[in-house]
Design an enzyme around this catalytic site. Sequence first.
Site, PDB file in Angstrom:
ATOM      1  N   HIS A   4      -8.850  -3.233  -2.681  1.00 35.69           N
ATOM      2  CA  HIS A   4      -8.019  -2.494  -1.880  1.00 35.69           C
ATOM      3  C   HIS A   4      -8.346  -1.116  -1.843  1.00 35.69           C
ATOM      4  O   HIS A   4      -8.494  -0.416  -0.811  1.00 35.69           O
ATOM      5  CB  HIS A   4      -6.588  -2.694  -2.623  1.00 35.69           C
ATOM      6  CG  HIS A   4      -5.310  -1.919  -1.844  1.00 35.69           C
ATOM      7  ND1 HIS A   4      -4.441  -2.691  -1.293  1.00 35.69           N
ATOM      8  CD2 HIS A   4      -5.235  -0.587  -1.889  1.00 35.69           C
ATOM      9  CE1 HIS A   4      -3.724  -1.782  -0.807  1.00 35.69           C
ATOM     10  NE2 HIS A   4      -3.993  -0.672  -1.112  1.00 35.69           N
ATOM     11  N   GLU A   5      -8.661  -0.639  -3.001  1.00 35.50           N
ATOM     12  CA  GLU A   5      -9.018   0.915  -3.089  1.00 35.50           C
ATOM     13  C   GLU A   5     -10.437   1.085  -2.405  1.00 35.50           C
ATOM     14  O   GLU A   5     -10.440   2.181  -1.822  1.00 35.50           O
ATOM     15  CB  GLU A   5      -9.164   1.441  -4.615  1.00 35.50           C
ATOM     16  CG  GLU A   5      -7.731   1.239  -5.276  1.00 35.50           C
ATOM     17  CD  GLU A   5      -6.757   1.647  -4.535  1.00 35.50           C
ATOM     18  OE1 GLU A   5      -6.576   2.796  -3.669  1.00 35.50           O
ATOM     19  OE2 GLU A   5      -5.576   0.972  -4.719  1.00 35.50           O
TER      20      GLU A   5
ATOM     21  N   HIS B  20     -10.101   1.517   1.142  1.00 29.87           N
ATOM     22  CA  HIS B  20      -9.528   2.885   1.578  1.00 29.87           C
ATOM     23  C   HIS B  20     -10.844   4.118   1.753  1.00 29.87           C
ATOM     24  O   HIS B  20     -10.604   4.866   2.756  1.00 29.87           O
ATOM     25  CB  HIS B  20      -8.469   3.620   0.442  1.00 29.87           C
ATOM     26  CG  HIS B  20      -7.277   2.992   0.641  1.00 29.87           C
ATOM     27  ND1 HIS B  20      -6.527   3.556   1.697  1.00 29.87           N
ATOM     28  CD2 HIS B  20      -6.510   2.475  -0.234  1.00 29.87           C
ATOM     29  CE1 HIS B  20      -5.307   2.941   1.714  1.00 29.87           C
ATOM     30  NE2 HIS B  20      -5.150   2.210   0.472  1.00 29.87           N
TER      31      HIS B  20
ATOM     32  N   CYS C 185       0.906  -1.220  -0.251  1.00 34.17           N
ATOM     33  CA  CYS C 185      -0.112  -0.091  -0.115  1.00 34.17           C
ATOM     34  C   CYS C 185       0.780   1.257  -0.142  1.00 34.17           C
ATOM     35  O   CYS C 185       1.881   1.343   0.739  1.00 34.17           O
ATOM     36  CB  CYS C 185      -1.011  -0.083   1.148  1.00 34.17           C
ATOM     37  SG  CYS C 185      -1.917   1.521   1.381  1.00 34.17           S
TER      38      CYS C 185
END
Length: 209
Positions: free
Chosen positions: A141-142, A145, A99
């Site tokens: 993953h994004e 966030h 990351c």
Amino acid sequence: MSVRPIVITGEPVLHRAAALVADFDDELRTLVDDMYETNVAANGVGLAAPQIGVGLRVFIWKMANDDGVPEQGHVINPTVTTSRIPQERPNPDEETEGCLSVPGEAFPLKRADRAHVVGLDVDGRRVEFDATGWFARCMQHEYDHLNGTLYVDRLDDRQSKKARKAVKRNGWGKPGHSWMPGVDEDPFGHDEDVAEVQHADGHAGELAG
């Protein structure tokens, strides 16, 4: 367009849910353009707005895929749903993730093999596609966030302990830390060997976005 600093774990914006985008205006277009520029400078395959200190539900990607999706794109106010996440331990040789907001570190993490993405583009038009494999990992993953979750928050007990030690060793875990792509040394070593790793936060077996 301009490159913006990437904030590091411990910055509050990374650890809370981002707000819905309400205004589809020139300011939003500038944000997306700056995210593209920052991601390229960081050798990333994806970047979420909270990673540059902006608490809005926007992420971008730049990643080749086998799903017929443009290699570079963005999505605003997305929803990402996934297939079942396998319960076995991740393979550290094939499923290691990184990351840009935990720079230079990488840990194995199991993710779903498929992700369905629905959202809007900067003009308010609907975006919808299916992602598989490493592209699906990037989408998860994004999206994490935008919900205030870093990949290190999802690690199993053993890897989580290693991640906490890494955060402590680097002096992170509190506000005020960032790095500047294109100025600071690439934390994942692209300055030394661009071909060695493919990033999200894709090299084979590693994702940083």
